[in-house]
Design a protein around this motif. Structure first.
Motif, PDB file in Angstrom:
ATOM      1  N   ASP A  81     -10.805  16.613 -39.103  1.00  0.00           N
ATOM      2  CA  ASP A  81     -11.485  15.452 -39.664  1.00  0.00           C
ATOM      3  C   ASP A  81     -12.985  15.569 -39.399  1.00  0.00           C
ATOM      4  O   ASP A  81     -13.442  15.374 -38.267  1.00  0.00           O
ATOM      5  N   ALA A  82     -13.749  15.855 -40.421  1.00  0.00           N
ATOM      6  CA  ALA A  82     -15.195  16.021 -40.286  1.00  0.00           C
ATOM      7  C   ALA A  82     -15.949  14.737 -40.626  1.00  0.00           C
ATOM      8  O   ALA A  82     -17.172  14.720 -40.576  1.00  0.00           O
ATOM      9  N   ARG A  83     -15.227  13.667 -40.939  1.00  0.00           N
ATOM     10  CA  ARG A  83     -15.912  12.426 -41.333  1.00  0.00           C
ATOM     11  C   ARG A  83     -16.784  11.826 -40.235  1.00  0.00           C
ATOM     12  O   ARG A  83     -17.882  11.351 -40.535  1.00  0.00           O
ATOM     13  N   PRO A  84     -16.381  11.842 -38.962  1.00  0.00           N
ATOM     14  CA  PRO A  84     -17.295  11.301 -37.939  1.00  0.00           C
ATOM     15  C   PRO A  84     -18.629  12.066 -37.884  1.00  0.00           C
ATOM     16  O   PRO A  84     -19.697  11.456 -37.782  1.00  0.00           O
ATOM     17  N   ALA A  85     -18.565  13.378 -37.957  1.00  0.00           N
ATOM     18  CA  ALA A  85     -19.806  14.167 -37.963  1.00  0.00           C
ATOM     19  C   ALA A  85     -20.602  13.889 -39.234  1.00  0.00           C
ATOM     20  O   ALA A  85     -21.837  13.780 -39.190  1.00  0.00           O
ATOM     21  N   ALA A  86     -19.932  13.755 -40.374  1.00  0.00           N
ATOM     22  CA  ALA A  86     -20.616  13.460 -41.632  1.00  0.00           C
ATOM     23  C   ALA A  86     -21.325  12.110 -41.545  1.00  0.00           C
ATOM     24  O   ALA A  86     -22.463  11.969 -42.001  1.00  0.00           O
ATOM     25  N   ARG A  87     -20.669  11.111 -40.955  1.00  0.00           N
ATOM     26  CA  ARG A  87     -21.305   9.797 -40.782  1.00  0.00           C
ATOM     27  C   ARG A  87     -22.570   9.914 -39.917  1.00  0.00           C
ATOM     28  O   ARG A  87     -23.597   9.306 -40.208  1.00  0.00           O
ATOM     29  N   ALA A  88     -22.474  10.713 -38.859  1.00  0.00           N
ATOM     30  CA  ALA A  88     -23.629  10.896 -37.969  1.00  0.00           C
ATOM     31  C   ALA A  88     -24.780  11.584 -38.709  1.00  0.00           C
ATOM     32  O   ALA A  88     -25.948  11.216 -38.532  1.00  0.00           O
ATOM     33  N   TRP A  89     -24.470  12.583 -39.521  1.00  0.00           N
ATOM     34  CA  TRP A  89     -25.498  13.264 -40.310  1.00  0.00           C
ATOM     35  C   TRP A  89     -26.164  12.286 -41.272  1.00  0.00           C
ATOM     36  O   TRP A  89     -27.379  12.282 -41.421  1.00  0.00           O
ATOM     37  N   ILE A  90     -25.367  11.484 -41.949  1.00  0.00           N
ATOM     38  CA  ILE A  90     -25.920  10.544 -42.923  1.00  0.00           C
ATOM     39  C   ILE A  90     -26.772   9.491 -42.214  1.00  0.00           C
ATOM     40  O   ILE A  90     -27.845   9.120 -42.703  1.00  0.00           O
ATOM     41  N   ALA A  92     -28.454   9.957 -39.451  1.00  0.00           N
ATOM     42  CA  ALA A  92     -29.670  10.624 -38.989  1.00  0.00           C
ATOM     43  C   ALA A  92     -30.595  11.034 -40.129  1.00  0.00           C
ATOM     44  O   ALA A  92     -31.819  10.979 -39.978  1.00  0.00           O
ATOM     45  N   TYR A  93     -30.040  11.450 -41.273  1.00  0.00           N
ATOM     46  CA  TYR A  93     -30.869  12.070 -42.307  1.00  0.00           C
ATOM     47  C   TYR A  93     -30.723  11.503 -43.714  1.00  0.00           C
ATOM     48  O   TYR A  93     -31.451  11.911 -44.612  1.00  0.00           O
ATOM     49  N   GLY A  94     -29.788  10.600 -43.934  1.00  0.00           N
ATOM     50  CA  GLY A  94     -29.518  10.127 -45.287  1.00  0.00           C
ATOM     51  C   GLY A  94     -30.718   9.525 -45.981  1.00  0.00           C
ATOM     52  O   GLY A  94     -31.041   9.881 -47.124  1.00  0.00           O
ATOM     53  N   LYS A  95     -31.423   8.621 -45.310  1.00  0.00           N
ATOM     54  CA  LYS A  95     -32.593   7.978 -45.928  1.00  0.00           C
ATOM     55  C   LYS A  95     -33.698   8.989 -46.192  1.00  0.00           C
ATOM     56  O   LYS A  95     -34.345   8.949 -47.236  1.00  0.00           O
ATOM     57  N   ALA A  96     -33.927   9.886 -45.251  1.00  0.00           N
ATOM     58  CA  ALA A  96     -34.975  10.893 -45.423  1.00  0.00           C
ATOM     59  C   ALA A  96     -34.650  11.825 -46.584  1.00  0.00           C
ATOM     60  O   ALA A  96     -35.534  12.186 -47.361  1.00  0.00           O
ATOM     61  N   ALA A  97     -33.389  12.206 -46.720  1.00  0.00           N
ATOM     62  CA  ALA A  97     -33.001  13.105 -47.817  1.00  0.00           C
ATOM     63  C   ALA A  97     -33.160  12.421 -49.162  1.00  0.00           C
ATOM     64  O   ALA A  97     -33.494  13.067 -50.157  1.00  0.00           O
TER      65      ALA A  97
END
Length: 161
Positions: A81-90, A92-97
């Motif tokens: 399950d990579a969703r917890p890491a994906a949530r953390a990435w988003i 940290a970086y979602g708005k900037a991206a």
């Protein structure tokens, strides 16, 4: 009677048609890629990505910009399950991206895996990731919790007297 020049002419006309059909068939397999490409900011690239590593990194940045947890998690090559890491990435970086330019700095040779540093200009942060070939010979990333590195703004070099 068919002459040699008629055969050559037929062959010369058939080859482009077959190639065109093949390329059209390839483009139809990934219509979402064309849509993603036209709906997002361009990715700035340095280094020497392979076609697969570049596409994987573009998809990472697009999923970050869209806040697409499931789409980002689907790019994970490690299983589980990579969703917890994906949530953390988003987080940290979602708005900037979505808001600012992102530069992907591709290190080393990228035939089966490649280290990439993503530079987000808005928050002045850098994140390293590993892109690699996963299941079914498709490229993805090793998605682990992000470890952002703040980029220190440096002023002019101090002078000594």
């Amino acid at each position: 009677m068919i002459t040699v020049s008629t055969r050559r002419r037929t062959t010369a006309l058939t080859i482009p048609l077959v190639l065109g059909a093949a390329l059209t068939g390839c483009a139809d397999k990934h219509p979402d890629y064309q849509t993603d490409y036209s709906n997002h900011r361009p990715l700035r690239v340095t280094g020497h990505p392979s076609t697969g590593s570049l596409e994987a990194v573009q998809r990472v940045v697009w999923r970050l910009a869209d806040g697409d947890v499931d789409g980002l998690a689907a790019l994970d090559t490690e299983g589980g399950d990579a969703r917890p890491a994906a949530r953390a990435w988003i987080k940290a970086y979602g708005k900037a991206a979505a808001r600012d330019e992102v530069t992907a700095d591709f290190h080393e040779e990228g035939s089966v895996r490649q280290v990439v540093a993503l530079h987000f200009t808005g928050p002045d942060r850098t994140q390293q990731l590993m892109v690699r070939i996963g299941e079914h010979d498709t490229w993805g990333i090793v998605l682990v919790d992000p470890e952002p590195t703040d980029v220190k703004k440096s002023g002019p070099a101090p002078t000594t007297r």
